[in-house]
Design a protein around this motif. Structure first.
Motif, PDB file in Angstrom:
ATOM      1  N   THR A  46       0.818  -1.221   0.000  1.00 49.13           N
ATOM      2  CA  THR A  46       0.000   0.000   0.000  1.00 49.13           C
ATOM      3  C   THR A  46       0.847   1.264   0.000  1.00 49.13           C
ATOM      4  O   THR A  46       0.425   2.296  -0.510  1.00 49.13           O
ATOM      5  N   LYS A  47       2.075   1.198   0.527  1.00 49.37           N
ATOM      6  CA  LYS A  47       2.923   2.385   0.613  1.00 49.37           C
ATOM      7  C   LYS A  47       3.806   2.531  -0.623  1.00 49.37           C
ATOM      8  O   LYS A  47       3.718   3.512  -1.361  1.00 49.37           O
ATOM      9  N   MET A  48       4.663   1.519  -0.866  1.00 45.13           N
ATOM     10  CA  MET A  48       5.590   1.605  -1.996  1.00 45.13           C
ATOM     11  C   MET A  48       5.010   1.063  -3.292  1.00 45.13           C
ATOM     12  O   MET A  48       5.614   1.147  -4.348  1.00 45.13           O
ATOM     13  N   LYS A  49       3.809   0.471  -3.189  1.00 44.51           N
ATOM     14  CA  LYS A  49       3.079  -0.085  -4.344  1.00 44.51           C
ATOM     15  C   LYS A  49       3.725  -1.366  -4.876  1.00 44.51           C
ATOM     16  O   LYS A  49       3.067  -2.370  -5.028  1.00 44.51           O
ATOM     17  N   VAL A  50       5.018  -1.318  -5.164  1.00 40.94           N
ATOM     18  CA  VAL A  50       5.727  -2.489  -5.680  1.00 40.94           C
ATOM     19  C   VAL A  50       6.957  -2.730  -4.805  1.00 40.94           C
ATOM     20  O   VAL A  50       7.768  -1.835  -4.602  1.00 40.94           O
ATOM     21  N   LYS A  51       7.079  -3.938  -4.275  1.00 39.98           N
ATOM     22  CA  LYS A  51       8.241  -4.300  -3.462  1.00 39.98           C
ATOM     23  C   LYS A  51       8.862  -5.563  -4.038  1.00 39.98           C
ATOM     24  O   LYS A  51       8.152  -6.459  -4.465  1.00 39.98           O
ATOM     25  N   GLY A  52      10.170  -5.601  -4.043  1.00 36.91           N
ATOM     26  CA  GLY A  52      10.790  -6.816  -4.554  1.00 36.91           C
ATOM     27  C   GLY A  52      12.216  -6.621  -4.982  1.00 36.91           C
ATOM     28  O   GLY A  52      13.127  -6.584  -4.156  1.00 36.91           O
ATOM     29  N   ALA A  53      12.447  -6.469  -6.268  1.00 31.43           N
ATOM     30  CA  ALA A  53      13.784  -6.520  -6.840  1.00 31.43           C
ATOM     31  C   ALA A  53      14.722  -5.453  -6.267  1.00 31.43           C
ATOM     32  O   ALA A  53      15.744  -5.762  -5.660  1.00 31.43           O
ATOM     33  N   ALA A  54      14.391  -4.192  -6.472  1.00 36.46           N
ATOM     34  CA  ALA A  54      15.281  -3.115  -6.031  1.00 36.46           C
ATOM     35  C   ALA A  54      15.282  -2.975  -4.515  1.00 36.46           C
ATOM     36  O   ALA A  54      16.326  -2.756  -3.903  1.00 36.46           O
ATOM     37  N   GLU A  55      14.126  -3.126  -3.894  1.00 37.96           N
ATOM     38  CA  GLU A  55      14.024  -2.947  -2.450  1.00 37.96           C
ATOM     39  C   GLU A  55      14.804  -4.012  -1.683  1.00 37.96           C
ATOM     40  O   GLU A  55      15.364  -3.744  -0.619  1.00 37.96           O
ATOM     41  N   ASN A  56      14.881  -5.211  -2.230  1.00 40.52           N
ATOM     42  CA  ASN A  56      15.590  -6.291  -1.538  1.00 40.52           C
ATOM     43  C   ASN A  56      17.090  -6.007  -1.428  1.00 40.52           C
ATOM     44  O   ASN A  56      17.756  -6.478  -0.502  1.00 40.52           O
ATOM     45  N   SER A  57      17.624  -5.221  -2.356  1.00 33.35           N
ATOM     46  CA  SER A  57      19.063  -4.920  -2.339  1.00 33.35           C
ATOM     47  C   SER A  57      19.464  -4.052  -1.147  1.00 33.35           C
ATOM     48  O   SER A  57      20.659  -3.910  -0.859  1.00 33.35           O
ATOM     49  N   LEU A  58      18.496  -3.479  -0.431  1.00 35.57           N
ATOM     50  CA  LEU A  58      18.808  -2.683   0.758  1.00 35.57           C
ATOM     51  C   LEU A  58      19.483  -3.517   1.834  1.00 35.57           C
ATOM     52  O   LEU A  58      20.171  -2.983   2.706  1.00 35.57           O
ATOM     53  N   LYS A  59      19.292  -4.838   1.774  1.00 32.97           N
ATOM     54  CA  LYS A  59      19.881  -5.713   2.797  1.00 32.97           C
ATOM     55  C   LYS A  59      21.404  -5.765   2.694  1.00 32.97           C
ATOM     56  O   LYS A  59      22.057  -6.324   3.571  1.00 32.97           O
ATOM     57  N   PHE A  60      21.986  -5.200   1.632  1.00 30.62           N
ATOM     58  CA  PHE A  60      23.437  -5.085   1.557  1.00 30.62           C
ATOM     59  C   PHE A  60      23.957  -3.942   2.426  1.00 30.62           C
ATOM     60  O   PHE A  60      25.160  -3.858   2.699  1.00 30.62           O
ATOM     61  N   LEU A  61      23.063  -3.054   2.852  1.00 33.73           N
ATOM     62  CA  LEU A  61      23.452  -1.933   3.696  1.00 33.73           C
ATOM     63  C   LEU A  61      23.730  -2.381   5.133  1.00 33.73           C
ATOM     64  O   LEU A  61      23.121  -3.337   5.627  1.00 33.73           O
ATOM     65  N   LYS A  62      24.615  -1.686   5.792  1.00 38.07           N
ATOM     66  CA  LYS A  62      24.791  -1.883   7.228  1.00 38.07           C
ATOM     67  C   LYS A  62      23.539  -1.368   7.922  1.00 38.07           C
ATOM     68  O   LYS A  62      22.983  -0.337   7.545  1.00 38.07           O
ATOM     69  N   LYS A  63      23.073  -2.076   8.931  1.00 34.95           N
ATOM     70  CA  LYS A  63      21.814  -1.716   9.593  1.00 34.95           C
ATOM     71  C   LYS A  63      21.841  -0.281  10.093  1.00 34.95           C
ATOM     72  O   LYS A  63      20.882   0.486   9.887  1.00 34.95           O
ATOM     73  N   GLU A  64      22.916   0.103  10.754  1.00 37.01           N
ATOM     74  CA  GLU A  64      23.011   1.466  11.283  1.00 37.01           C
ATOM     75  C   GLU A  64      23.017   2.502  10.165  1.00 37.01           C
ATOM     76  O   GLU A  64      22.449   3.588  10.294  1.00 37.01           O
ATOM     77  N   SER A  65      23.654   2.158   9.048  1.00 34.26           N
ATOM     78  CA  SER A  65      23.667   3.054   7.897  1.00 34.26           C
ATOM     79  C   SER A  65      22.268   3.218   7.321  1.00 34.26           C
ATOM     80  O   SER A  65      21.845   4.330   6.976  1.00 34.26           O
ATOM     81  N   TYR A  66      21.534   2.104   7.226  1.00 32.92           N
ATOM     82  CA  TYR A  66      20.164   2.150   6.710  1.00 32.92           C
ATOM     83  C   TYR A  66      19.264   2.993   7.606  1.00 32.92           C
ATOM     84  O   TYR A  66      18.484   3.824   7.112  1.00 32.92           O
ATOM     85  N   LEU A  67      19.365   2.817   8.913  1.00 33.32           N
ATOM     86  CA  LEU A  67      18.516   3.564   9.835  1.00 33.32           C
ATOM     87  C   LEU A  67      18.825   5.060   9.800  1.00 33.32           C
ATOM     88  O   LEU A  67      17.915   5.895   9.894  1.00 33.32           O
ATOM     89  N   SER A  68      20.108   5.405   9.649  1.00 31.06           N
ATOM     90  CA  SER A  68      20.464   6.832   9.566  1.00 31.06           C
ATOM     91  C   SER A  68      19.986   7.446   8.254  1.00 31.06           C
ATOM     92  O   SER A  68      19.573   8.608   8.213  1.00 31.06           O
TER      93      SER A  68
END
Length: 351
Positions: free
Chosen positions: A235-257
Motif C-alpha cells: 500500500t505504501k511503496m506499491k511495488v516491493k521486490g527486486a530493487a528494495e531487496n538490495s537494501l539488505k546489503f546496507l549496514k543496519k546502522e547506515s540504513y537507519l540513519s
C-alpha cells in the motif's frame, strides 16, 4: 517443456516423479521450435484476462507435442513461434511457470544471455528474508525457488563451497528465526551451504552523487551476485521486490540513519548507483496483494536492471500509482525477452 518416459515413450506436459506404467523416472524434453496449428481470437474480458482482444494459439513442436498458449500478437497457421535471447543488460525476461519452476528459471536466465560459471566463481545469493513466516504466506522467497536456483547453478558447474546465501535482519527478530521458519535454512543445509548473516560481515563506505552509505564487503568480493526476491504489492511503496531487496546489503546502522535523511524510495533508487552490477531472478509465483492476501501469478522474471524489473512487474499487475523512481521509467523503453507483458496482465486486486 514435456516429460517423457525413456522406456514406453509416453509423454506428459506436467512433471510426475515416475511413469505410472513403467515406474521409470521421466526425462525432460525441451522444444527448440514450435509452429502454430490452431488459432482462436478472444474478445470478452475476464478477471484473469482483462485486456482484449488476444489470441489463444495451439502450438506443436518438432517432436509432435501440442499445447495452448496465449498471445497478444496475431499469427497465421504454419508460422513459427520463437523467443530470442537479449544481450541488452537493461532487458527484462519474463516466463510463465505452469508446472515446473525449473523450466521457467532456466528460460529467463537463458533469455537475458545465460550464465557461464567456473567452479572457482564466488557466488553471492540474496533471497528475500524479512519475517519468520511459512512459505505459503509469500513473505519470503519460496524455498523451492532457492532450491531450483542452487540446482541450476550446480548443473552449470558452480561449486557449492563457493556459494553464499546471505540475509540480514533490520529489526529485533533474529535472522536465524526467519531462516528456519521460512525453510530457506533447510535448503542451504541440503547443499551444505552455511547461510551468511550480512550484519556480521565487514562494511565499506561508499559515496556516489552525494549519497553516502556503508555496503557489505561481500558484495564487492563476489564474482556473481544473484538477487533472489519475492515480488509483492504494497500500500505504501506499491511495488516491493527486486530493487528494495538490495537494501539488505546496507549496514543496519547506515540504513537507519539514511531513513532520517531520505525517503525509502530515494534510498532504493540511490543504492543502485553504488552497488556492483547484479542479476535479479524474481519469484512471482505466488505474490502478496496490498490487502496481505496472496494471489497466484505464476511468473518468473529476470534482469540485470532491478528498477526495470519492478516497473515491468507493476505493469503486469496493472499498478497505476507508482513510486517516483518507477514513474521515470517508460514501459515502452524496456526491452522485453520472452512473453509479452500484455499476455500476462492481471488485475490482482480483484483476484
Amino acid at each position: 517443456m514435456f516429460y517423457q518416459c525413456p522406456q514406453c515413450k509416453k509423454t506428459w506436459q506436467y512433471p510426475i516423479e515416475k511413469c505410472p506404467d513403467c515406474f521409470q523416472g521421466l526425462e525432460k524434453v525441451s522444444a527448440k521450435k514450435a509452429k502454430v496449428i490452431g488459432i482462436s481470437q478472444v474478445n470478452i474480458p475476464t478477471i484473469l484476462h482483462p485486456k482484449v482482444p488476444y489470441f489463444v494459439l495451439v502450438l506443436e513442436d518438432e517432436k509432435g507435442n501440442k499445447w495452448a498458449q496465449k498471445s497478444i500478437k496475431e499469427y497465421k497457421i504454419g508460422e513459427e513461434v520463437s523467443f530470442e535471447p537479449s544481450q541488452n543488460k537493461d532487458a527484462v525476461a519474463i516466463w510463465r511457470a505452469k508446472y515446473d519452476i525449473s523450466e521457467a528459471m532456466e528460460k529467463v536466465i537463458e533469455l537475458i544471455g545465460g550464465l557461464k560459471i567456473s567452479p572457482q566463481a564466488k557466488i553471492l545469493i540474496l533471497p528475500t528474508l524479512i519475517a519468520p513466516r511459512h512459505p505459503y504466506l509469500a513473505a519470503n522467497t519460496n524455498p523451492k525457488f532457492l532450491d531450483t536456483l542452487l540446482r541450476h547453478l550446480k548443473n552449470l558447474g558452480a561449486d557449492p563451497k563457493n556459494i553464499k546465501v546471505a540475509a540480514q535482519s533490520f529489526d529485533e527478530i533474529p535472522i536465524e528465526a526467519s531462516a528456519q521458519k521460512s525453510q530457506l535454512l533447510d535448503v542451504c543445509l541440503s547443499y551444505q551451504i552455511t547461510p551468511l548473516d550480512l550484519a556480521k560481515s565487514n562494511f565499506l563506505k561508499k559515496e556516489q552523487d552525494g549519497f553516502v552509505c556503508e555496503i557489505s564487503e561481500e558484495a564487492f568480493n563476489s564474482d556473481l551476485i544473484i538477487n533472489l526476491p519475492i515480488l509483492k504489492l504494497d500500500t505504501k511503496m506499491k511495488v516491493k521486490g527486486a530493487a528494495e531487496n538490495s537494501l539488505k546489503f546496507l549496514k543496519k546502522e547506515s540504513y537507519l540513519s539514511l531513513q532520517y535523511l531520505s525517503s525509502q524510495e530515494e534510498i532504493v533508487e540511490n543504492i543502485q548507483k553504488v552497488l556492483p552490477k547484479y542479476l535479479t531472478v524474481a519469484d512471482a509465483q505466488t505474490i502478496q496483494k496490498t490487502n496481505g492476501f496472496t494471489a497466484l501469478l505464476g511468473l518468473t522474471l529476470a534482469s540485470y536492471n532491478p528498477l526495470n524489473l519492478d516497473r515491468v512487474f507493476a505493469e503486469i499487475c496493472l499498478v497505476k500509482d507508482l513510486p517516483e523512481y518507477l514513474k521515470k521509467i517508460k514501459i515502452e523503453d524496456i526491452p522485453i525477452a520472452g512473453r509479452a507483458i500484455q499476455e500476462l496482465q492481471y488485475d490482482v486486486d480483484r483476484v
